[in-house]
Design an enzyme around this catalytic site. Structure first.
Site, PDB file in Angstrom:
ATOM      1  CG  HIS A   8      25.619  36.516  94.337  1.00  0.00           C
ATOM      2  ND1 HIS A   8      24.596  36.006  93.567  1.00  0.00           N
ATOM      3  CD2 HIS A   8      26.071  35.491  95.105  1.00  0.00           C
ATOM      4  CE1 HIS A   8      24.442  34.733  93.854  1.00  0.00           C
ATOM      5  NE2 HIS A   8      25.312  34.390  94.779  1.00  0.00           N
TER       6      HIS A   8
ATOM      7  CG  ASP B  68      31.720  32.519  99.127  1.00  0.00           C
ATOM      8  OD1 ASP B  68      31.572  31.477  99.788  1.00  0.00           O
ATOM      9  OD2 ASP B  68      31.300  32.643  97.968  1.00  0.00           O
TER      10      ASP B  68
END
Length: 413
Positions: free
Chosen positions: A288, A349
């Site tokens: 991320h 996700d």
């Protein structure tokens, strides 16, 4: 000059802020610009905050885990839009307003149904949001906070209906139905059977909350950038939906399920990772831009939601879904061993697609669910941006083309 800048920054007492500014300045010296505007502040906001080093996400100061544990969609929607959690009467009124505002014009419904099946649902959703503007001729009157707030709530209410009409191909799919919560209505738009089961409504409610906002991400930047031109809320939110559709943003959860399906089984994970690394390819769902530890939203899904779904007595879990879950668990195990020291961890996700597959929702609709949660944050940023001293976004560029040159008439003959 760099030494002078360091000396000026030495007066800053906030160590983290000092390091952040120093990195920005170093990037400017090295590259002359800021690729992707990484780490560049473009707005002041009180909607949400991320502490990437410690894995903390807060909405208006409340940690996301506490909100997911204790609140509903209505609670968090009120919080993001209005700044604090509602009292029971305020929550009741917001739920009533959302459910009363979910209807859309019959002509727009016809257009939704007529859209080509090959069009990805995210683009159907963004174009349908733009169509809603046709029934709101005063949408450019943006000077009253209360009017802007009510317009945002009405738009939030209509997004699930767009999806329900498209999914069922029936303009009256919810005719005569009553709903106990807005999350139940959203689930009804995708799976009418599970919408009757409180366990699954509760799971979707938490999933939507986890997606509610995430500071100045690409889609939120789009909302504020488009909104800064005094474009309508419909144009602003449509641009955000298009941004979210990309595989580097919201579309990643769809790609994760595709990846797990292609891997096939837990015993194939190690070789898949090696092949991806050798080819220099990205492994979807890992890493991320902001978090340097486990994404708190992903951790909540892993520890609180998925154990409920994959409990031994869960009738909704078949062998195919169980295999996907086992493959994901094996990938997480190997990834943590290989990449944790590089501060690469699973993000939201990585796990969210498994939750949606358990709800029997097709992967092409995953990112639309993301949007139905994130619409709360997008609208909060849209309203907030109108309340501050609005200035149209107009970043600069470094020109990297030809110097001035002239057309030679002879060469055009």
């Amino acid at each position: 000059m760099l030494s002078q800048i360091k000396e000026a920054l030495s007066n800053l007492e906030n160590k983290k802020l000092k390091e952040k500014y120093m990195q920005i300045i170093i990037t400017m010296f090295e590259k002359g610009y800021f690729p992707g505007l990484e780490n560049i502040p473009v707005a002041k906001s009180s909607v949400s905050n991320i502490d990437g080093e410690n894995g903390l996400l807060t909405f208006r100061g409340y940690p996301i885990q506490e909100l997911a544990n204790n609140c509903s969609y209505e609670d968090v929607c009120f919080l993001l839009l209005k700044g604090d959690l509602p009292i029971p009467q305020e929550k009741k009124e917001l739920k009533k307003q959302l459910l009363a505002s979910k209807g859309i014009d019959s002509k727009i419904k016809e257009t939704i149904i007529s859209m080509n099946d090959n069009l990805h649902p995210m683009y159907m959703l963004s174009s349908s949001v733009l169509q809603l503007q046709s029934n709101d001729p005063k949408c450019f009157d943006l000077d009253q906070y209360t009017v802007n707030l009510n317009r945002a709530i009405q738009l939030i209410a209509k997004l699930p209906t767009i999806m329900g009409v498209y999914q069922t191909q029936n303009p009256e799919f919810a005719q005569g139905k009553t709903f106990d919560s807005f999350a139940q209505y959203i689930l009804y738009c995708f799976n009418q059977e599970l919408a009757a089961k409180p366990k699954w409504v509760n799971i979707l409610d938490k999933l939507l909350i986890l997606h509610g906002d995430h500071t100045m991400n690409n889609s939120t930047f789009s909302v504020r950038a488009v909104g800064s031109s005094k474009a309508s809320i419909y144009a602003s939110i449509s641009s955000a939906i298009n941004s979210l559709s990309g595989p580097l943003h919201g579309g990643a959860n769809e790609k994760v399920i595709k990846m797990l399906t292609e891997i096939g089984a837990p015993e194939n994970v190690e070789s898949y990772i090696q092949e991806q690394l050798k080819a220099g390819e990205k492994i979807m769902g890992l890493g991320h831009r902001v978090y340097r530890t486990y994404d708190p939203r992903a951790l909540y899904l892993k520890e609180e939601i998925l154990p409920q779904i994959f409990a031994e007595d869960s009738p909704e879990v078949n062998s195919k879904l169980e295999n996907l879950y086992n493959t994901a668990q094996k990938m997480e195990e190997i990834a943590l061993n290989k990449f944790a020291d590089k501060k690469i961890f699973p993000n939201i996700d990585f796990w969210s697609g498994l939750v949606l597959r358990a709800m029997k929702i097709e992967p092409k609709y995953f990112t639309t669910i993301f949007a139905l949660g994130r619409i709360m944050g997008w609208c909060a940023h849209w309203v907030e941006n109108l309340e501050v001293k609005n200035k149209i976004f107009r970043p600069n560029q470094l020109y990297d083309g030809f110097n001035t040159r002239h057309v030679l008439r002879d060469q055009l003959k």
